[in-house]
Write a protein that holds these residues in place. Structure first.
Motif, PDB file in Angstrom:
ATOM      1  N   CYS A 107      50.215 -25.687 -31.577  1.00  0.00           N
ATOM      2  CA  CYS A 107      51.008 -26.340 -30.530  1.00  0.00           C
ATOM      3  C   CYS A 107      50.139 -27.324 -29.748  1.00  0.00           C
ATOM      4  O   CYS A 107      50.581 -28.434 -29.431  1.00  0.00           O
ATOM      5  CB  CYS A 107      51.620 -25.304 -29.590  1.00  0.00           C
ATOM      6  SG  CYS A 107      52.975 -24.345 -30.321  1.00  0.00           S
ATOM      7  N   ARG A 108      48.911 -26.946 -29.434  1.00  0.00           N
ATOM      8  CA  ARG A 108      47.993 -27.853 -28.742  1.00  0.00           C
ATOM      9  C   ARG A 108      47.703 -29.088 -29.603  1.00  0.00           C
ATOM     10  O   ARG A 108      47.740 -30.221 -29.118  1.00  0.00           O
ATOM     11  CB  ARG A 108      46.690 -27.138 -28.386  1.00  0.00           C
ATOM     12  CG  ARG A 108      46.835 -26.157 -27.226  1.00  0.00           C
ATOM     13  CD  ARG A 108      45.485 -25.616 -26.773  1.00  0.00           C
ATOM     14  NE  ARG A 108      44.936 -24.618 -27.685  1.00  0.00           N
ATOM     15  CZ  ARG A 108      45.208 -23.319 -27.639  1.00  0.00           C
ATOM     16  NH1 ARG A 108      46.031 -22.839 -26.730  1.00  0.00           N
ATOM     17  NH2 ARG A 108      44.654 -22.485 -28.492  1.00  0.00           N
ATOM     18  N   LEU A 109      47.436 -28.859 -30.888  1.00  0.00           N
ATOM     19  CA  LEU A 109      47.188 -29.974 -31.796  1.00  0.00           C
ATOM     20  C   LEU A 109      48.417 -30.869 -31.923  1.00  0.00           C
ATOM     21  O   LEU A 109      48.299 -32.100 -31.972  1.00  0.00           O
ATOM     22  CB  LEU A 109      46.790 -29.465 -33.183  1.00  0.00           C
ATOM     23  CG  LEU A 109      45.436 -28.799 -33.314  1.00  0.00           C
ATOM     24  CD1 LEU A 109      45.284 -28.176 -34.701  1.00  0.00           C
ATOM     25  CD2 LEU A 109      44.324 -29.792 -33.048  1.00  0.00           C
ATOM     26  N   ALA A 110      49.583 -30.255 -32.000  1.00  0.00           N
ATOM     27  CA  ALA A 110      50.826 -31.020 -32.145  1.00  0.00           C
ATOM     28  C   ALA A 110      50.995 -31.993 -30.983  1.00  0.00           C
ATOM     29  O   ALA A 110      51.393 -33.145 -31.179  1.00  0.00           O
ATOM     30  CB  ALA A 110      52.023 -30.077 -32.238  1.00  0.00           C
ATOM     31  N   GLN A 113      47.028 -34.276 -30.794  1.00  0.00           N
ATOM     32  CA  GLN A 113      46.630 -35.120 -31.917  1.00  0.00           C
ATOM     33  C   GLN A 113      47.796 -35.826 -32.596  1.00  0.00           C
ATOM     34  O   GLN A 113      47.622 -36.905 -33.139  1.00  0.00           O
ATOM     35  CB  GLN A 113      45.865 -34.299 -32.953  1.00  0.00           C
ATOM     36  CG  GLN A 113      44.511 -33.878 -32.453  1.00  0.00           C
ATOM     37  CD  GLN A 113      43.680 -33.230 -33.550  1.00  0.00           C
ATOM     38  OE1 GLN A 113      44.044 -33.209 -34.719  1.00  0.00           O
ATOM     39  NE2 GLN A 113      42.535 -32.686 -33.165  1.00  0.00           N
ATOM     40  N   TYR A 114      48.965 -35.201 -32.588  1.00  0.00           N
ATOM     41  CA  TYR A 114      50.095 -35.781 -33.307  1.00  0.00           C
ATOM     42  C   TYR A 114      51.136 -36.386 -32.368  1.00  0.00           C
ATOM     43  O   TYR A 114      52.109 -36.964 -32.829  1.00  0.00           O
ATOM     44  CB  TYR A 114      50.745 -34.747 -34.222  1.00  0.00           C
ATOM     45  CG  TYR A 114      49.758 -34.094 -35.170  1.00  0.00           C
ATOM     46  CD1 TYR A 114      48.986 -34.858 -36.033  1.00  0.00           C
ATOM     47  CD2 TYR A 114      49.572 -32.716 -35.183  1.00  0.00           C
ATOM     48  CE1 TYR A 114      48.072 -34.270 -36.885  1.00  0.00           C
ATOM     49  CE2 TYR A 114      48.664 -32.121 -36.037  1.00  0.00           C
ATOM     50  CZ  TYR A 114      47.912 -32.899 -36.879  1.00  0.00           C
ATOM     51  OH  TYR A 114      47.009 -32.308 -37.723  1.00  0.00           O
ATOM     52  N   GLY A 168      50.313 -24.315 -18.790  1.00  0.00           N
ATOM     53  CA  GLY A 168      49.357 -25.415 -18.843  1.00  0.00           C
ATOM     54  C   GLY A 168      48.786 -25.650 -20.213  1.00  0.00           C
ATOM     55  O   GLY A 168      47.936 -26.497 -20.392  1.00  0.00           O
ATOM     56  N   VAL A 169      49.224 -24.895 -21.190  1.00  0.00           N
ATOM     57  CA  VAL A 169      48.726 -25.053 -22.555  1.00  0.00           C
ATOM     58  C   VAL A 169      49.813 -25.706 -23.380  1.00  0.00           C
ATOM     59  O   VAL A 169      50.890 -25.147 -23.534  1.00  0.00           O
ATOM     60  CB  VAL A 169      48.351 -23.684 -23.178  1.00  0.00           C
ATOM     61  CG1 VAL A 169      47.894 -23.848 -24.595  1.00  0.00           C
ATOM     62  CG2 VAL A 169      47.302 -22.998 -22.327  1.00  0.00           C
ATOM     63  N   ALA A 170      49.541 -26.880 -23.868  1.00  0.00           N
ATOM     64  CA  ALA A 170      50.521 -27.575 -24.716  1.00  0.00           C
ATOM     65  C   ALA A 170      50.424 -27.073 -26.128  1.00  0.00           C
ATOM     66  O   ALA A 170      49.473 -26.481 -26.525  1.00  0.00           O
ATOM     67  CB  ALA A 170      50.279 -29.073 -24.677  1.00  0.00           C
TER      68      ALA A 170
END
Length: 170
Positions: A107-110, A113-114, A168-170
C-alpha cells in the motif's frame, strides 16, 4: 527479515518453486491455476514482466533471507489512479503477520512509487484469513464480489483509500 521486491526475470525459478510447493494449499481457498499454468510457466512469466514494463501491473515477491519466495503481492489493472490487489503467501509463512505487513508495505509503494489513490481486493467469504489481512491493513468491505471474479465462489470486495488513512501510513 523478508523483503518485498519488485518482480524481475531472476525471480522466475523461485516463483515457480513457490507455486509448485503451495499449489494444493492455495487450491483450498482460491482457484487452482491449472496444469497449463505450470506447463507454460516461462511464457506466462515473460508476459507478466511485459505487462509490468507497460505499467499495466506491478508484481512483487516477498523474498526470504535464503532467496526463496514467501509470497506474491500484485497490483493489477492499474488505471485511473487505482488498482486491484492480489496476493498469496506460502503455507509455512502463514499465521505470523507476514501477509499483513507485506500488504501494508505494498500500500505504501502503491501510493509513493506508483501514484495510486485506491486499492481494491476481492476475497471469498470462506477465506477468513484473507479477510483478516485486508481488514488489518486498512481495507473496508464495499460490496459483494461475484463468483465470476472469485473462481466460482461468492465473496466481498474490500477497498482502501491510500490518501486518507488515519494511521498516517499510505
Amino acid at each position: 527479515m523478508p523483503e518485498l521486491k519488485r518482480l524481475h526475470a531472476g525471480h522466475a525459478s523461485a516463483v515457480l518453486a513457490f507455486e509448485l510447493a503451495n499449489r494444493s494449499y492455495f487450491a483450498g481457498s482460491i482457484s487452482d491455476r491449472g496444469d497449463d499454468y505450470f506447463a507454460q510457466f516461462t511464457d506466462r512469466y515473460e508476459d507478466l514482466l511485459a505487462e509490468q514494463e507497460a505499467g499495466i501491473c506491478a508484481f512483487h515477491v516477498l523474498v526470504a533471507e535464503d532467496g526463496s519466495v514467501l509470497g506474491r503481492f500484485n497490483l493489477v489493472d492499474i488505471e485511473d489512479r487505482g488498482a486491484e490487489l492480489g496476493y498469496r503467501v506460502a503455507q509455512h509463512a502463514t499465521g505470523r503477520g507476514v501477509a499483513t505487513e507485506a500488504v501494508r508495505e505494498l500500500c505504501r509503494l502503491a501510493a509513493d512509487q506508483y501514484g495510486l489513490h485506491t486499492l481494491r481486493a476481492a476475497t471469498a467469504d470462506q477465506n477468513v484469513a484473507s479477510r483478516k489481512v485486508l481488514t488489518k491493513a486498512g481495507f473496508v468491505p464495499v460490496g459483494p464480489a461475484g463468483p465470476a471474479h472469485l473462481g466460482g465462489k461468492s465473496g466481498t470486495w474490500f477497498q482502501r483509500d491510500l490518501l486518507l488513512q488515519a494511521d498516517g501510513v499510505a
